[in-house]
Design an enzyme around this catalytic site. Structure first.
Site, mmCIF file in Angstrom:
data_model
loop_
_atom_site.group_PDB
_atom_site.id
_atom_site.type_symbol
_atom_site.label_atom_id
_atom_site.label_comp_id
_atom_site.label_asym_id
_atom_site.label_seq_id
_atom_site.Cartn_x
_atom_site.Cartn_y
_atom_site.Cartn_z
ATOM 1 N N ASP A 1 19.303 55.104 -33.053
ATOM 2 C CA ASP A 1 20.007 56.258 -33.584
ATOM 3 C C ASP A 1 21.138 56.666 -32.624
ATOM 4 O O ASP A 1 20.936 56.724 -31.409
ATOM 5 C CB ASP A 1 19.009 57.407 -33.739
ATOM 6 C CG ASP A 1 19.594 58.608 -34.425
ATOM 7 O OD1 ASP A 1 19.995 58.467 -35.599
ATOM 8 O OD2 ASP A 1 19.662 59.683 -33.800
ATOM 9 N N GLU B 1 23.223 52.115 -34.470
ATOM 10 C CA GLU B 1 24.052 53.039 -35.242
ATOM 11 C C GLU B 1 25.206 53.340 -34.292
ATOM 12 O O GLU B 1 25.060 54.126 -33.356
ATOM 13 C CB GLU B 1 23.289 54.309 -35.606
ATOM 14 C CG GLU B 1 24.096 55.221 -36.507
ATOM 15 C CD GLU B 1 23.438 56.582 -36.726
ATOM 16 O OE1 GLU B 1 23.560 57.119 -37.827
ATOM 17 O OE2 GLU B 1 22.808 57.116 -35.800
#
Lengths: 144, 710
Positions: B350, B387
């Protein structure tokens, strides 16, 4: 048929006296029945493991009556698996009977149940074991 | 042989102790006792705090003696503990001067950063078991052993994966899931047959590291109910699976339950990825709770401004100091642990751009953390997916330091596909890049570096993407400010649910168009849980706090949208059946192969004449390739025609080699079940020269190769 007194004395003498695991053993038709009662957890599991393993004989057919085991912790699950492995290594067989619903669920969800044969009743368990052929006496002092 | 260094040497009250081993960190069993080891670079003293499980007051507090300290690690062995009945924490003493970055407070009991199981949130959403909030999240002593029965991570080539992004709780919490323990790892086990039926071979779990669902203090302004942190992008226990996601969490058996799930998924050919959140912790801003890191060594674990306040590149109040050597090591150890002990197949990081920032927040050209992860021997077979952006404006899609290892969530793929899908002009040239694995972004890295997705947990679900122009996040209690605004969505003529059959038919077709384009793209496709059955979040594009029907998968949709499910299922099967759709590398577009054509050729309504003009909304391409590179066995020829214009268009088809015929695999315009066929059962086209592609439709044809497999 009778109590395994040696086991019982040891297992009930936990330090604070709270946790007890009672094991009653008797033989039916060449099958050794171990009836466990209480909680199989971090406090009781080591003693249970040591005592049962110390008494094992080759090619034992063991039926573990779990109907009075109300809880099995992580340590308890591991003791069961160790027991199964040791019995199998000695050419024996092990069947669990009468698992309480919650104990069974915990064993199933964590994957431990898949290592065992499990039956509803002692009669079912005996039939399963007897279908597997002859056994030794199993636990040394089963005849006490 | 017995070790000679395992006997107690010290006592504290009736507790027997011994200087510990500084490694491994955390709590680990040694003969007769437990070894505790915790790092702090700035603490002056540390105390081990032991509790009997669930008790408000400690059982005992044992200070680490000076001789128990090795470097900056406090370590000791404690013997004769009733280990299944113990929870532990630490008190740290040291300077308390936030301007200098120090937040030591010996009044706080702190969670071990290396805790492998954590109590306190044992049952999801249940009132905390421990009423006393001085130490709400408590480390447990655990068994790491598990009988994997020979299981190993599957090591499926990444280009062969079809990823299914899933929230553990949301997948089965809805009553319609019909499972015994809704919302748990155990329930996913029950749904393995469904996953196999769909055909996905990888599930990517949204965060499962221990977090506090109660950290959210917002209230739903519409219903007045308390909101939770449902998604869990707010870890504090990086080594601990969330107990509340386990049916056996109340017994502290979440480790075994999760491992058993992974073992069974592997048995069924399904990989398991974790969405890992190392960019920040749940301790939040200066006003947040002190759970662990802030009290253990704030200055080490967090990225601080010169005035001691937190950088906020995560948008969540703090930023993990990922390129501090100690933190870097923790991240590495953590991932190694999940691979070695849990057999995890891959990770999605993330806001991974943060992992490439230095301790002052500046982006690094050669970030040590990313390089270490890429080169680590234990992680060598694990997939690493970034990401590749953060909330501080660092956008690295296409330029994330990859070290030949890292793949990326391709945000540009998502945006381009969405724009083309809704009929925006000026998209065909960029679409051509996205469809072939974005060589403009990943030249040299290959198509498999691109994780392709049209929807993910962030943003609209697929059904909402075709039903809403604007987000509807009022229920989140942030006055609709939260969530993305650039959704590139189109409501097909009416905002939200409607009875209008024409609009609903168009929406359904648009969903199928999206799935079709995703599945014929080079790169690795990712589907959002529920999109295969048309799950709607009622226009909410940021359901992080919605632990309810907005987020929970309603399994009744499977019946209502049976054709959509079947469409997804067949397209997944089609992708699996055709290696030309799953190239590791980019096409060269020049090689003339056994069909007489290049591996990839572009077309339009006229063959060989793609319309790249600005107003163009049509594009077609043809794939001619081998089943395996160098095998000499040819896969079927695949032709894809996409018409995102509002009028029908007739596409003239490229001529095939003598003896080859076009067959229809899918036509999103057709009426179910004739809109898609089982791979291998595609009917011959009666007209081999011209193909009518309806308005806003995708048609996929195949032609059997004479020397091919069939």
């Amino acid at each position: 048929m009778g109590y395994c007194w040696r086991l019982r004395r040891r297992l009930t003498s936990c330090p604070d006296g709270e946790e007890k695991m009672i094991i009653k053993t008797y033989a039916i038709d060449g099958v050794t029945v171990l009836a466990l009662a209480g909680q199989l957890n971090g406090r009781t599991s080591t003693a249970v493991q040591e005592q049962i393993l110390a008494c094992l004989r080759p090619r034992a057919h063991l039926l573990l009556d779990m109907s009075q085991v109300s809880y099995m912790s992580s340590a308890g699950l591991r003791v069961m698996l160790v027991l199964e492995r040791r019995v199998a290594a000695m050419g024996g067989q092990i069947v669990l009977v009468g698992l309480m619903e919650e104990v069974r669920e915990v064993m199933a969800i964590t994957g431990f149940l898949s290592f065992f044969e499990s039956r509803e009743s002692i009669a079912d368990g005996l039939a399963t074991l007897q279908a597997k052929g002859p056994s030794s006496d199993g636990v040394i002092d089963a005849a006490n | 042989m017995q070790r000679i260094d395992v006997d107690p040497t010290h006592t504290f009250g009736h507790y027997r102790l011994r200087p510990g081993r500084p490694y491994p960190y955390g709590a680990s069993y040694v003969p007769g006792g437990v070894n505790f080891a915790v790092f702090s670079g700035h603490a002056t003293a540390c105390t081990l705090v032991l509790f009997v499980k669930g008790e408000a007051t400690p059982l005992v507090e044992i200070p680490f003696l000076p001789e128990f300290r090795v470097g900056n690690v406090f370590t000791m062995m404690v013997f004769d503990l009733d280990h299944e009945n113990i929870e532990y924490g630490f008190r740290m003493d040291g300077p308390c001067n936030p301007r200098e970055g120090h937040w030591f407070n010996p009044g706080k009991i702190l969670l071990d950063p290396y805790a492998r199981a954590i109590s306190g949130r044992d049952v999801w959403g249940a009132a905390p078991a421990i009423a006393d909030d001085r130490y709400p999240h408590r480390a447990l002593l655990v068994y790491d052993d598990f009988d994997w029965e020979g299981d190993r991570p599957l090591a499926t080539p990444i280009e062969d994966l079809i990823i299914y992004e899933m929230h553990v709780r949301g997948f089965t919490r809805h009553p319609s899931a019909g499972v015994k323990y809704p919302g748990t790892f155990a329930a996913i086990l029950e749904k393995i047959p469904y996953l196999k039926e769909l055909g996905v071979n990888c599930i990517e779990l949204m965060p499962i590291f221990e977090f506090d669902e109660f950290e959210n203090h917002n209230v739903n302004p519409i219903t007045g109910t308390r909101l939770l942190n449902y998604w869990g992008y707010s870890s504090f226990g990086f080594f601990a699976p969330k107990a509340g996601f386990a049916a056996t969490g109340k017994f502290g058996m979440q480790m075994d339950e999760f491992k058993n799930l992974i073992k069974e998924l592997h048995r069924n050919g399904i990989e398991v990825f974790l969405d890992v959140v190392f960019n920040h912790t749940s301790e939040g801003s200066e006003d947040g709770p002190t759970i662990s890191f802030r009290g253990i060594d704030n200055k080490t674990y967090y990225m601080l401004r010169p005035d001691g306040t937190y950088f906020n590149f995560s948008g969540c109040g703090n930023t993990m100091n990922c390129n501090n050597p100690v933190v870097r090591y923790m991240v590495l150890e953590c991932l190694r642990y999940w691979v070695a002990e849990y057999h995890i197949d891959g990770f999605r990081f993330d806001l991974a751009a943060i992992l490439g920032r230095d301790q002052q927040g500046e982006p690094l050209a050669n970030p040590p953390l990313l390089e270490i992860l890429a080169g680590d021997p234990i992680l060598a077979k694990a997939k690493l997916i970034a990401e590749a952006w953060d909330a501080g404006g660092l956008y690295l899609v296409g330029s994330f330091p990859s070290y030949d290892r890292w793949a990326e969530w391709n945000g540009k793929y998502r945006d381009t596909l969405r724009r083309f899908l809704k009929g925006d002009m000026g998209q065909t040239a960029e679409m051509a890049q996205r469809l072939q694995g974005s060589p403009d972004l990943y030249a040299g890295r290959g198509a498999a570096a691109s994780i392709n997705f049209i929807t993910s947990h962030d943003g609209f679900s697929l059904a909402d993407l075709v039903s809403y122009n604007e987000k509807r996040n009022w229920a989140n209690g942030e006055e609709n400010r939260d969530g993305q605004n650039d959704n590139y969505s189109w409501n097909c003529g009416w905002e939200g649910a409607t009875d209008n059959e024409e609009i609903n038919a168009l929406r359904r077709r648009q969903m199928k168009n999206a799935i079709a384009m995703l599945m014929v793209s080079q790169g690795v496709p990712m589907i959002l849980m529920g999109d295969e059955m048309g799950h709607t979040k009622q226009g909410n594009n940021n359901t992080y706090c919605q632990d309810n029907e907005l987020s929970w998968l309603d399994w009744r949709l499977l019946e209502q949208n049976a054709d959509l499910f079947r469409f997804c299922q067949q397209f997944i099967a089609f992708r699996k059946a055709h290696p030309v759709l799953r190239n590791q590398h980019h096409f060269n577009q020049e090689k003339v192969n056994g069909h007489g054509y290049a591996d990839l050729t572009w077309h339009g309504v006229k063959p060989w004449e793609a319309d790249w003009s600005y107003p163009s909304r049509t594009l077609a391409f043809m794939l001619c390739g081998e089943s395996e590179p160098g095998s000499g066995v040819w896969d079927d020829v695949i032709y894809v025609a996409m018409n995102m214009h509002w009028d029908n268009h007739t596409f003239e088809l490229p001529r095939l080699l003598l003896g080859m015929k076009w067959r229809l695999f899918a036509n999103t315009r057709a009426i179910p079940p004739g809109e898609i066929y089982e791979p291998g059962q595609e009917p011959l086209l009666s007209n081999q020269w011209h193909l009518l592609v309806g308005a806003r439709s995708v048609v996929v044809l195949v032609a059997r190769s004479p020397g091919g497999r069939r």
